[in-house]
Design a protein around this motif. Structure first.
Motif, short mmCIF file in Angstrom:
data_model
loop_
_atom_site.label_atom_id
_atom_site.label_comp_id
_atom_site.label_asym_id
_atom_site.label_seq_id
_atom_site.Cartn_x
_atom_site.Cartn_y
_atom_site.Cartn_z
N THR A 283 0.82 -1.09 -0.21
CA THR A 283 0.34 0.03 0.02
C THR A 283 1.10 1.17 0.15
N THR A 284 2.00 1.47 0.82
CA THR A 284 3.16 2.56 0.87
C THR A 284 3.85 2.82 -0.70
N VAL A 285 3.95 1.07 -1.13
CA VAL A 285 5.01 2.04 -3.06
C VAL A 285 3.72 2.36 -3.36
N HIS A 286 2.63 2.18 -3.38
CA HIS A 286 1.02 2.24 -4.53
C HIS A 286 0.98 3.60 -4.08
N GLU A 287 0.44 3.91 -2.52
CA GLU A 287 -0.04 5.32 -2.55
C GLU A 287 1.56 5.94 -3.08
N ALA A 288 2.52 6.25 -2.79
CA ALA A 288 4.14 6.29 -3.30
C ALA A 288 3.46 6.71 -4.73
N ALA A 289 3.28 5.90 -5.66
CA ALA A 289 3.70 5.75 -7.34
C ALA A 289 2.71 6.86 -8.03
N GLU A 290 1.20 6.46 -6.94
CA GLU A 290 -0.28 7.86 -7.28
C GLU A 290 0.29 9.60 -6.90
N GLU A 291 1.35 9.24 -5.61
CA GLU A 291 2.03 11.11 -5.29
C GLU A 291 2.45 11.22 -6.38
N VAL A 292 3.24 10.49 -7.44
CA VAL A 292 4.30 11.20 -8.05
C VAL A 292 3.68 11.13 -9.25
N GLY A 293 2.48 10.58 -9.54
CA GLY A 293 2.61 10.54 -10.80
C GLY A 293 2.25 9.79 -11.87
N GLU A 294 2.63 7.87 -11.03
CA GLU A 294 2.45 7.25 -12.02
C GLU A 294 1.79 5.85 -11.78
N PRO A 295 1.23 6.32 -12.93
CA PRO A 295 0.22 4.68 -12.14
C PRO A 295 0.08 3.93 -12.08
N ALA A 296 -0.43 3.14 -11.42
CA ALA A 296 0.08 1.73 -10.60
C ALA A 296 -0.95 0.75 -10.01
#
Length: 507
Positions: free
Chosen positions: A403-416
């Motif tokens: 979940t942390t990795v997913h949220e980090a990806a979404e935060e920077v604009g990388e769809p995951a």
């Protein structure tokens, strides 16, 4: 790369080739976004109506050019769509700003200078716009006759950009700009590596580039060549690279901070060319396989970016580099490899090679007992079938970390998207000959690959796997700040995870 400056100057008096403004999409037509008030005033408040007449709607990525009004020192106004208007008292999403700035930067190829009058409410907006410009202006033309950093139409990328509404003396704004420059320069370096032809980017050449960058940025670099890999027992990397005249490498890049008490390890798949080996890929599937080292490029870029940002965290990058070719010395279906961990793997398909090199590198990373390991790989076509060409999958041995990795990806604009690791799929990799086979059930192949990798993560270590097979290489036309070819996906996610760790927020 495009030079960026911050300015509070008014748009009408700024000497530039163009003024970029934002336009939002509303029910009754386009609406001029904040930041462009002075420009709209020069049109007597009718700029939205002019754009509407020209067919502009404010849709995301839409670019409309109009002559600048009398009195402007710039001859052109470029209106770029931001998508829907934000809710009352809310600001535009940073990703909308990134995409708009990127689309405008691409549209201004050949221009020497442009001023961006997009909405700026805080330092986050400054960083997003800067990232959009720097990533959108990227081009790779090293091997074209015109050369000189020029685009294929003979025009150079946008040379200078001024971010209006951003305060040059504001520490937060200056910090956001500096961060954007460091991250985007490294991300664009990753794009360059992905786009390089495989006859120039061999494992040895990649290792040399990493070593040079490491020295420049104060990283400790260790390169294991073929002789060292044999001595160390890295059977996965050696098995995959055994069919090529270009011998494999394992590169370790270490960034340390004197005050850090946390350690992240990033592991990247670096197949500099993937023919499939003896299990040869069919016609039509080989042409873009220079991009199969995108994971290693992302890891390399992220470690260097962490060093440039001076993050208070220790970061180690492992680049598992090999070329997968068919020859008399290539690994064969049915062969058994003894991996660096001591486990044996029956190779059922030589085109499932990425997991073999990653397995050795994951076990090597595990020996240092980091707080977490994240591997990045263009690993499976199955992930592309599941998530398409713009979204990468995330698997992990810990749901909270996933979940942390997913949220980090979404935060920077990388769809995951988070993906499971179903235990029942592990049975399909049972082998009568070895500890495990490198193939399992065909359905859910991306998840099977994740389960295979999990076998080579040290006990008790938190781990996540990013399968970037879809978004790593854009075979279609450019969009937003994403170019055709290598994209550098996952770099920003890894950097954000390093930042979270440095701040004590990794979870």
């Amino acid at each position: 790369m495009t030079a960026l400056t911050l300015s509070t100057a008014a748009a009408p008096g700024l000497r530039a080739d163009a003024i970029v403004i934002g336009v939002a999409k509303a029910a009754k037509g386009p609406v001029v976004a904040p930041g462009a008030e002075a420009v709209d005033k020069a049109y007597d408040g009718r700029l939205a109506a002019v754009l509407d007449t020209l067919g502009a709607s404010g849709a995301e990525g839409e670019v409309t050019k109009v002559p600048a009004p009398a009195g402007f020192k710039a001859p052109l106004v470029v209106a770029v769509g931001l998508g829907g208007e934000p809710e009352a008292d809310a600001s535009f999403d940073p990703e909308a700003l990134r995409k708009a700035a990127g689309a405008a930067a691409r549209a201004l190829t050949g221009a020497k200078k442009a001023a961006f009058a997009l909405p700026v409410t805080d330092a986050g907006d400054v960083g997003a716009i800067a990232e959009g410009v720097l990533l959108g202006a990227y081009s790779f033309d090293t091997y074209k006759d015109n050369g000189g950093g020029k685009a294929k139409n003979g025009k150079a990328p946008l040379a200078d950009a001024v971010l209006l509404g951003a305060k040059p003396r504001d520490a937060a704004h200056k910090g956001a700009l500096a961060r954007a420059v460091a991250v985007c320069e490294e991300l664009n370096r990753a794009r360059d590596l992905i786009n390089m032809p495989p006859n120039d980017l061999t494992p040895e050449a990649f290792a040399a580039i990493a070593s040079s960058a490491g020295k420049q940025h104060g990283l400790k670099v260790q390169v294991l060549d073929e002789k060292a890999l044999v001595k160390g027992g890295y059977g996965g990397i050696l098995g995959v690279g055994g069919g090529s005249a270009a011998t494999p490498r394992l590169v370790k890049l270490s960034y340390t901070h004197s005050k850090a008490d946390k350690h992240l390890a990033f592991v990247g798949k670096g197949i500099t060319y993937d023919s499939g080996g003896i299990s040869l890929k069919p016609a039509g599937h080989n042409e873009t396989m220079k991009c199969d080292m995108s994971g290693a490029a992302a890891v390399f870029a992220a470690v260097v970016a962490a060093a440039r940002l001076g993050l208070e965290v220790n970061v180690t990058g492992w680049l598992a580099l090999a070329e997968n070719m068919p020859s008399g010395t290539a690994v064969r279906p049915g062969d058994v490899l003894r991996m660096y961990s001591g486990k044996t793997v029956e190779v059922l398909n030589t085109d499932a090679e990425g997991r073999l090199v990653l397995a050795d590198a994951l076990w090597a990373a595990s020996q240092e007992a980091p707080d977490a390991i994240v591997d990045v790989a263009t690993l499976t076509g199955a992930m592309m079938l599941a998530l398409g060409s713009r979204t990468f999958g995330i698997m992990a041995n810990d749901d909270a970390f996933r979940t942390t990795v997913h949220e980090a990806a979404e935060e920077v604009g990388e769809p995951a998207w988070p993906m499971p690791l179903p235990e029942h799929l592990r049975k399909g990799m049972e082998s009568p000959t070895a500890d495990i086979a490198n193939m399992g059930e065909r359905m859910g192949g991306g998840l099977v690959a994740g389960l295979f990798l999990r076998e080579f993560v040290g006990e008790g270590i938190t781990w996540a796997h990013l399968d970037i097979a879809g978004p790593a290489f854009n075979e279609g036309g450019p969009f937003g700040y994403t170019p055709k070819g290598g994209t550098g996906t996952a770099v920003r996610t890894l950097v954000r995870l390093a930042e979270l760790t440095a701040a004590g927020d990794l979870g």
